[in-house]
Design a protein around this motif. Structure first.
Motif, PDB file in Angstrom:
ATOM      1  N   GLU A 148      56.981  15.694 -35.635  1.00 14.49           N
ATOM      2  CA  GLU A 148      56.056  16.407 -34.744  1.00 14.49           C
ATOM      3  C   GLU A 148      56.825  17.114 -33.621  1.00 14.49           C
ATOM      4  N   HIS A 149      57.819  16.422 -33.056  1.00 18.13           N
ATOM      5  CA  HIS A 149      58.590  17.018 -31.953  1.00 18.13           C
ATOM      6  C   HIS A 149      59.579  18.075 -32.449  1.00 18.13           C
ATOM      7  N   LEU A 150      60.132  17.887 -33.636  1.00 18.11           N
ATOM      8  CA  LEU A 150      61.027  18.920 -34.186  1.00 18.11           C
ATOM      9  C   LEU A 150      60.274  20.235 -34.372  1.00 18.11           C
ATOM     10  N   SER A 151      59.005  20.124 -34.730  1.00 16.33           N
ATOM     11  CA  SER A 151      58.201  21.332 -34.997  1.00 16.33           C
ATOM     12  C   SER A 151      57.955  22.152 -33.727  1.00 16.33           C
ATOM     13  N   THR A 152      58.182  21.548 -32.563  1.00 18.23           N
ATOM     14  CA  THR A 152      57.954  22.278 -31.297  1.00 18.23           C
ATOM     15  C   THR A 152      59.204  23.005 -30.810  1.00 18.23           C
ATOM     16  N   LEU A 153      60.337  22.770 -31.460  1.00 14.99           N
ATOM     17  CA  LEU A 153      61.602  23.345 -30.982  1.00 14.99           C
ATOM     18  C   LEU A 153      61.731  24.816 -31.372  1.00 14.99           C
ATOM     19  N   GLY A 154      62.448  25.570 -30.535  1.00 19.97           N
ATOM     20  CA  GLY A 154      62.737  26.977 -30.840  1.00 19.97           C
ATOM     21  C   GLY A 154      63.541  27.098 -32.124  1.00 19.97           C
ATOM     22  N   LYS A 155      63.494  28.273 -32.743  1.00 18.10           N
ATOM     23  CA  LYS A 155      64.072  28.487 -34.071  1.00 18.10           C
ATOM     24  C   LYS A 155      65.549  28.081 -34.171  1.00 18.10           C
ATOM     25  N   ASP A 156      66.333  28.412 -33.157  1.00 15.30           N
ATOM     26  CA  ASP A 156      67.784  28.187 -33.250  1.00 15.30           C
ATOM     27  C   ASP A 156      68.247  26.894 -32.578  1.00 15.30           C
ATOM     28  N   VAL A 157      67.310  26.080 -32.130  1.00 15.54           N
ATOM     29  CA  VAL A 157      67.670  24.846 -31.413  1.00 15.54           C
ATOM     30  C   VAL A 157      68.178  23.795 -32.395  1.00 15.54           C
ATOM     31  N   LYS A 158      69.279  23.130 -31.999  1.00 21.21           N
ATOM     32  CA  LYS A 158      69.903  22.112 -32.863  1.00 21.21           C
ATOM     33  C   LYS A 158      69.927  20.750 -32.167  1.00 21.21           C
ATOM     34  N   VAL A 159      69.568  19.716 -32.935  1.00 21.63           N
ATOM     35  CA  VAL A 159      69.686  18.336 -32.433  1.00 21.63           C
ATOM     36  C   VAL A 159      70.318  17.485 -33.531  1.00 21.63           C
ATOM     37  N   MET A 160      70.790  16.309 -33.132  1.00 19.05           N
ATOM     38  CA  MET A 160      71.219  15.305 -34.095  1.00 19.05           C
ATOM     39  C   MET A 160      70.324  14.087 -33.914  1.00 19.05           C
ATOM     40  N   LEU A 161      70.273  13.242 -34.927  1.00 20.87           N
ATOM     41  CA  LEU A 161      69.479  12.010 -34.840  1.00 20.87           C
ATOM     42  C   LEU A 161      70.380  10.833 -35.135  1.00 20.87           C
ATOM     43  N   LYS A 162      70.266   9.786 -34.313  1.00 16.20           N
ATOM     44  CA  LYS A 162      70.996   8.539 -34.565  1.00 16.20           C
ATOM     45  C   LYS A 162      69.949   7.440 -34.730  1.00 16.20           C
ATOM     46  N   LEU A 163      69.868   6.900 -35.941  1.00 16.90           N
ATOM     47  CA  LEU A 163      68.779   5.991 -36.286  1.00 16.90           C
ATOM     48  C   LEU A 163      69.324   4.710 -36.914  1.00 16.90           C
ATOM     49  N   SER A 164      68.532   3.654 -36.857  1.00 18.29           N
ATOM     50  CA  SER A 164      68.894   2.415 -37.545  1.00 18.29           C
ATOM     51  C   SER A 164      68.869   2.677 -39.054  1.00 18.29           C
ATOM     52  N   ILE A 165      69.727   1.989 -39.798  1.00 16.39           N
ATOM     53  CA  ILE A 165      69.720   2.144 -41.255  1.00 16.39           C
ATOM     54  C   ILE A 165      68.338   1.710 -41.749  1.00 16.39           C
ATOM     55  N   PRO A 166      67.624   2.577 -42.480  1.00 15.46           N
ATOM     56  CA  PRO A 166      66.222   2.282 -42.784  1.00 15.46           C
ATOM     57  C   PRO A 166      66.033   1.141 -43.780  1.00 15.46           C
ATOM     58  N   THR A 167      64.879   0.496 -43.672  1.00 14.64           N
ATOM     59  CA  THR A 167      64.505  -0.593 -44.581  1.00 14.64           C
ATOM     60  C   THR A 167      64.400  -0.067 -46.013  1.00 14.64           C
ATOM     61  N   GLU A 168      63.785   1.115 -46.132  1.00  8.51           N
ATOM     62  CA  GLU A 168      63.638   1.754 -47.451  1.00  8.51           C
ATOM     63  C   GLU A 168      64.776   2.755 -47.629  1.00  8.51           C
ATOM     64  N   ASP A 169      65.555   2.581 -48.688  1.00  8.26           N
ATOM     65  CA  ASP A 169      66.698   3.469 -48.923  1.00  8.26           C
ATOM     66  C   ASP A 169      66.276   4.934 -48.967  1.00  8.26           C
ATOM     67  N   ASN A 170      67.120   5.776 -48.366  1.00  5.68           N
ATOM     68  CA  ASN A 170      66.923   7.238 -48.354  1.00  5.68           C
ATOM     69  C   ASN A 170      65.632   7.685 -47.660  1.00  5.68           C
ATOM     70  N   PHE A 171      65.117   6.833 -46.777  1.00  9.66           N
ATOM     71  CA  PHE A 171      63.868   7.136 -46.082  1.00  9.66           C
ATOM     72  C   PHE A 171      63.997   8.368 -45.169  1.00  9.66           C
ATOM     73  N   TYR A 172      65.218   8.662 -44.708  1.00  9.44           N
ATOM     74  CA  TYR A 172      65.397   9.783 -43.777  1.00  9.44           C
ATOM     75  C   TYR A 172      65.914  11.056 -44.446  1.00  9.44           C
ATOM     76  N   SER A 173      65.890  11.083 -45.784  1.00 16.24           N
ATOM     77  CA  SER A 173      66.381  12.277 -46.502  1.00 16.24           C
ATOM     78  C   SER A 173      65.650  13.542 -46.073  1.00 16.24           C
ATOM     79  N   ASP A 174      64.328  13.446 -45.861  1.00 15.57           N
ATOM     80  CA  ASP A 174      63.562  14.650 -45.484  1.00 15.57           C
ATOM     81  C   ASP A 174      63.916  15.126 -44.077  1.00 15.57           C
ATOM     82  N   LEU A 175      64.288  14.206 -43.183  1.00 14.09           N
ATOM     83  CA  LEU A 175      64.727  14.620 -41.840  1.00 14.09           C
ATOM     84  C   LEU A 175      66.029  15.414 -41.929  1.00 14.09           C
ATOM     85  N   MET A 176      66.897  15.016 -42.861  1.00 16.86           N
ATOM     86  CA  MET A 176      68.182  15.714 -43.028  1.00 16.86           C
ATOM     87  C   MET A 176      67.980  17.173 -43.435  1.00 16.86           C
TER      88      MET A 176
END
Length: 295
Positions: free
Chosen positions: A199-227
């Motif tokens: 939801e928050h990524l969708s509010t960012l300007g077109k060229d804005v870049k961020v990184m995410l640091k997250l706990s290793i997910p319970t379900e494998d490959n759960f963050y593939s869509d964020l990548m």
């Protein structure tokens, strides 16, 4: 923003070394390294000792850009030098490793199942200094203990609000809403967290870049869509209290997720080791974390 550094973080093979233990966690980091609290009598001596440890890690031949893409520094480390160069310049110019800075001031008390960040007084001044010191990006940590929708929303709102302040200074923020690995409802927290992040990524300007640091997910490959999100330069994982072996094993099952380990990186390193013993131990750790990161 340094485009060469951006490209390295976005597409490079390797992981991020977290060398950013700060005031509260420095005694623990030193103790793990074999330096007891009675070895120093004030903060200045303590920070000098931790800088010696970090310098030893950074200068080690094992700490190589073949395996390590970036390193996260604590403010005190950013302001110190290695062989006459500011730490960030030494990392990039001598080692080809991209420098990041931890900017948060620790965690607030538990409320709504989460710990927000304490207010970061003087953040703009710190970010100006970071730009002067050739820092590429920043890192800031909050913690989610329970799958409380109100708390999780607050965590992500705070992370992105401060993230936008960092972006305005030309730096790339690492958004770090850690989900406690001991949480009884970790998987539910991760689902709510991911929804809020999107939801928050969708509010960012077109060229804005961020990184995410997250706990290793319970379900494998759960963050593939964020990548896949165009705003996300990289998704990195914290070790979160797992041993190095456990963290590597879990990380290896998550394709595209790379390490940003702190305790799990320095595990087994001690002040009393000889130059060779230290380098062999660090080399082995780096190799194993690297292998888990590139799967």
């Amino acid at each position: 923003m340094n485009t060469k550094q951006l490209d390295r973080i976005h597409t490079g093979k390797g992981f991020i070394a977290a060398l950013d233990q700060s005031g509260g966690s420095t005694p623990k980091a030193l103790l793990q390294y074999g330096i007891k609290e009675n070895s120093y009598s004030n903060d200045e001596e303590m920070y000098a000792l931790i800088h010696e440890m970090r310098t030893r890690i950074i200068k080690s031949p094992a700490f190589d850009s073949q395996f390590i893409l970036g390193a996260i520094l604590f403010e005190n480390t950013m302001d110190r030098s290695i062989d006459g160069q500011f730490t960030a310049d030494y990392l990039w110019e001598k080692k080809g490793i991209v420098p990041f800075l931890k900017v948060d001031k620790g965690l607030a008390d538990l409320e709504d199942g989460v710990q927000l960040m304490k207010p970061i007084f003087g953040l703009n001044d710190l970010l100006k200094r970071a730009v002067e010191r050739n820092i590429f990006g920043t890192k800031m940590r909050s913690v989610i203990k329970e799958a409380n929708p109100v708390g999780i929303r607050k965590v992500v709102e705070q992370q992105f609000a401060i993230g936008n302040q960092i972006i305005e200074m030309g730096l790339v923020p690492i958004i770090e809403p850690e989900v406690d690995i001991h949480s009884a409802d970790k998987a539910t927290s991760e689902k709510r967290l991911k929804d809020e992040i999107f939801e928050h990524l969708s509010t960012l300007g077109k060229d804005v870049k961020v990184m995410l640091k997250l706990s290793i997910p319970t379900e494998d490959n759960f963050y593939s869509d964020l990548m896949e999100d165009p705003h996300v330069v990289r998704v990195v994982a914290l070790s979160g209290g797992y041993t190095q072996e456990e963290a590597n094993e879990k990380l290896a099952r998550n394709h595209g997720l790379i390490a940003s380990f702190s305790r799990a990186l320095s595990e087994g390193l001690t002040a009393g080791q000889t130059h060779d013993e230290f380098n062999v131990m660090l080399s082995q750790s780096i190799q194993e974390i690297y292998e888990a990161s590139i799967k």
